[in-house]
Design a protein around this motif. Sequence first.
Motif, PDB file in Angstrom:
ATOM      1  N   THR A  89       0.851  -1.201   0.000  1.00  0.00           N
ATOM      2  CA  THR A  89       0.000   0.000   0.000  1.00  0.00           C
ATOM      3  C   THR A  89       0.881   1.244   0.000  1.00  0.00           C
ATOM      4  OG1 THR A  89      -1.724  -1.138   1.256  1.00  0.00           O
ATOM      5  CG2 THR A  89      -1.773   1.271   1.310  1.00  0.00           C
ATOM      6  N   CYS A  90       0.590   2.154  -0.926  1.00  0.00           N
ATOM      7  CA  CYS A  90       1.329   3.422  -0.977  1.00  0.00           C
ATOM      8  C   CYS A  90       0.463   4.544  -0.416  1.00  0.00           C
ATOM      9  CB  CYS A  90       1.716   3.760  -2.413  1.00  0.00           C
ATOM     10  SG  CYS A  90       2.874   2.570  -3.093  1.00  0.00           S
ATOM     11  N   CYS A  91       1.100   5.480   0.241  1.00  0.00           N
ATOM     12  CA  CYS A  91       0.389   6.641   0.778  1.00  0.00           C
ATOM     13  C   CYS A  91      -0.190   7.456  -0.380  1.00  0.00           C
ATOM     14  CB  CYS A  91       1.371   7.499   1.590  1.00  0.00           C
ATOM     15  SG  CYS A  91       0.711   9.117   2.019  1.00  0.00           S
ATOM     16  N   PRO A  92      -1.488   7.807  -0.316  1.00  0.00           N
ATOM     17  CA  PRO A  92      -2.064   8.591  -1.413  1.00  0.00           C
ATOM     18  C   PRO A  92      -1.531  10.030  -1.447  1.00  0.00           C
ATOM     19  CG  PRO A  92      -3.704   8.241   0.326  1.00  0.00           C
ATOM     20  CD  PRO A  92      -2.480   7.471   0.718  1.00  0.00           C
ATOM     21  N   GLY A  93      -0.817  10.437  -0.362  1.00  0.00           N
ATOM     22  CA  GLY A  93      -0.254  11.790  -0.328  1.00  0.00           C
ATOM     23  C   GLY A  93       1.138  11.839  -0.923  1.00  0.00           C
ATOM     24  N   THR A 116      -2.595   7.535   9.820  1.00  0.00           N
ATOM     25  CA  THR A 116      -1.959   8.538   8.947  1.00  0.00           C
ATOM     26  C   THR A 116      -0.543   8.095   8.597  1.00  0.00           C
ATOM     27  OG1 THR A 116      -1.280   9.802  10.887  1.00  0.00           O
ATOM     28  CG2 THR A 116      -3.312  10.497   9.797  1.00  0.00           C
ATOM     29  N   CYS A 117      -0.088   8.538   7.445  1.00  0.00           N
ATOM     30  CA  CYS A 117       1.246   8.186   6.942  1.00  0.00           C
ATOM     31  C   CYS A 117       2.318   8.736   7.882  1.00  0.00           C
ATOM     32  CB  CYS A 117       1.394   8.775   5.538  1.00  0.00           C
ATOM     33  SG  CYS A 117       3.062   8.685   4.877  1.00  0.00           S
ATOM     34  N   ALA A 171      -3.961  10.977   5.678  1.00  0.00           N
ATOM     35  CA  ALA A 171      -4.789   9.868   6.172  1.00  0.00           C
ATOM     36  C   ALA A 171      -4.887   8.781   5.098  1.00  0.00           C
ATOM     37  CB  ALA A 171      -6.170  10.381   6.518  1.00  0.00           C
ATOM     38  N   VAL A 172      -4.592   7.548   5.497  1.00  0.00           N
ATOM     39  CA  VAL A 172      -4.777   6.400   4.593  1.00  0.00           C
ATOM     40  C   VAL A 172      -6.121   5.778   4.951  1.00  0.00           C
ATOM     41  CG1 VAL A 172      -3.849   4.145   3.904  1.00  0.00           C
ATOM     42  CG2 VAL A 172      -2.283   6.056   4.431  1.00  0.00           C
ATOM     43  N   ASP A 173      -6.949   5.514   3.937  1.00  0.00           N
ATOM     44  CA  ASP A 173      -8.316   5.031   4.194  1.00  0.00           C
ATOM     45  C   ASP A 173      -8.319   3.606   4.719  1.00  0.00           C
ATOM     46  OD1 ASP A 173      -9.988   7.288   2.788  1.00  0.00           O
ATOM     47  OD2 ASP A 173      -8.332   6.807   1.437  1.00  0.00           O
TER      48      ASP A 173
END
Length: 338
Positions: free
Chosen positions: A297-301, A324-325, A331-333
């Motif tokens: 999983t990669c951080c969306p930010g 959170t990352c 925030a990661v869902d």
Amino acid sequence: MREASYYTRESTGAVTCSLCPHHCKIAPGARGICRVRENREGMLVSMVYGQPAAAHVDPIEKKPLFHFLPGSTAFSVSTVGCNLSCPFCQNHTLSAAEPAGQGISAISVPAEDIVRQAESSGCRSLCFTYSEPTIFFEYMIEMARLAKERGLKTNMVSNGYIEKEPLEELAVCMDAANIDLKAFQEKTYRKILGGRLEPVLETIKRMKELGIWCEVTTLVVPEMNDSEEELSAIAGFLAECGPEIPWHVSRFHPCYKWTHLPPTPLEKLRLAMECAKRAGLKYVYAGNVPGDFSESTCCPGCGKVVIERFGFSVRKISLEQDGTCSSCGTAVDGVFGD
Ligand code: SF4
């Protein structure tokens, strides 16, 4: 055995089951399409209540649920039976099996015992999986309620073929689900899978509205659902429901009645991932390809890897307790804490 929920009696002695969209009309002595609900003198009964056919401790990643208590284990339970008839079912020894009384010995295990086993094995959640949990609805809901009372979380792996009313009843005690969206063409559902597409789409939408954490899996099957058009349509639908829905695109391997097709070429999984990105989905994973970078999983930010996986094992989590990352605070869902 227990009286089933969700059915009506008719003056002829027949009953109509409304647990799933098949709405089977069942004559006295006969069973529904799922083969585990029988009309006994005008009363519909679940033949699999209290009769687990499989119970194992699994990594939650195996479900797959990647954004729900990552790195934890789930006590996974199933009975026999299913309300669809996929010719490539990987669990056909359970889904296509007959309930007790037809050559399979009855093992009666109270819901309470299953929940106790889940607790004593150190699992953080109870999972209803392997065959189709909807068809053991009465047993599932009793286990799920007890699990919630004891502080365990709950989740299910389902084909999404359930009616709205039972889904709403279930939502009160179900934290997460992985729904199989097997195709995006009505004819595929009708001719190959033995159901209809629309109710499955409704289930995914409704689960989101009901607050159940929802991930979706599509087994990419050569010649059945692997065109760019169809994969784009699935990705577009999911993005409309919520771009935070993780989409697992899994590799098909020849199985059960479908041994004539080759395994899914890896480029088809890459194509599905491209479609997901174009549609705006935040998380997409390639399944059944251990060691592929796309299972992390990669951080969306900031794009850094926040949950590093290899197959079903989690190697490293770089998330704060609130999900959170650790690098950028985005925030990661998902569901990461209690
Ligand atoms: S749950 Fe079983 S009996 Fe009821 S409608 Fe669905 S397939 Fe038919």
